[in-house]
Design a protein around this motif. Structure first.
Motif, PDB file in Angstrom:
ATOM      1  N   UNK A   1      22.583 -48.432  -0.861  1.00 44.36           N
ATOM      2  CA  UNK A   1      22.144 -47.286  -0.080  1.00 44.36           C
ATOM      3  C   UNK A   1      23.107 -47.065   1.057  1.00 44.36           C
ATOM      4  N   UNK A   2      22.628 -46.447   2.103  1.00 43.70           N
ATOM      5  CA  UNK A   2      23.473 -46.142   3.249  1.00 43.70           C
ATOM      6  C   UNK A   2      22.900 -46.819   4.488  1.00 43.70           C
ATOM      7  N   UNK A   3      23.800 -47.240   5.353  1.00 46.26           N
ATOM      8  CA  UNK A   3      23.346 -47.833   6.614  1.00 46.26           C
ATOM      9  C   UNK A   3      23.063 -46.758   7.657  1.00 46.26           C
ATOM     10  N   UNK A   4      23.735 -45.626   7.540  1.00 44.51           N
ATOM     11  CA  UNK A   4      23.526 -44.495   8.452  1.00 44.51           C
ATOM     12  C   UNK A   4      22.427 -43.609   7.868  1.00 44.51           C
ATOM     13  N   UNK A   5      21.295 -43.565   8.527  1.00 44.48           N
ATOM     14  CA  UNK A   5      20.144 -42.792   8.025  1.00 44.48           C
ATOM     15  C   UNK A   5      20.046 -41.402   8.674  1.00 44.48           C
ATOM     16  N   UNK A   6      21.064 -40.998   9.437  1.00 51.25           N
ATOM     17  CA  UNK A   6      21.023 -39.694  10.092  1.00 51.25           C
ATOM     18  C   UNK A   6      21.155 -38.571   9.062  1.00 51.25           C
TER      19      UNK A   6
END
Length: 139
Positions: free
Chosen positions: A62-67
């Motif tokens: 997944x992604x670490x940046x959830x923005x």
């Protein structure tokens, strides 16, 4: 639009247990090694196994940046997903074309097979998440 929103939302909810950047780098190295100008069935099958393993692991990435704005991490993850999907098509096509043609040289099939492949295209599509393939003549 709703389908795309749901897709992005599902990515943002994934746990990010496996760093996709590591798999991206590994896939690129394996592609260079096993699907370059000189290739053979054993190397292509090894690469296909790598791709299929990555596909199994995708839900753990997944992604670490959830923005939701200016999120390059999300963009790159979507790009990685597309690359994995396209990689499978490229490798399956190379495995099924048992000949050398143009710049693509099969060490295990060093000659062109004009009787079987000249003027043929390999067409791929998905049905119920299963990859399908057939050969069609150029039109």
């Amino acid at each position: 639009l709703e389908k795309d929103r749901n897709y992005i939302s599902s990515i943002l909810q994934q746990t990010n247990q496996i760093n996709f950047y590591d798999r991206w780098s590994h896939l690129g190295e394996d592609f260079y090694k096993n699907s370059g100008i000189l290739r053979n069935e054993m190397g292509l099958n090894e690469l296909l196994n790598t791709i299929q393993q990555i596909k199994k692991e995708l839900p753990l990435m997944g992604v670490s940046d959830k923005s939701k704005e200016y999120n390059t991490n999300l963009f790159e993850f979507i790009e990685f997903n597309n690359m994995v999907e396209l990689s499978e098509v490229v490798v399956l096509s190379a495995i099924r074309r048992k000949e050398s043609r143009g710049a693509h040289q099969r060490e295990d099939f060093p000659n062109e097979d004009n009787d079987k492949f000249k003027g043929m295209h390999s067409i791929f599509w998905k049905e119920q998440e299963k990859l399908c393939n057939e050969w069609r003549t150029k039109q």
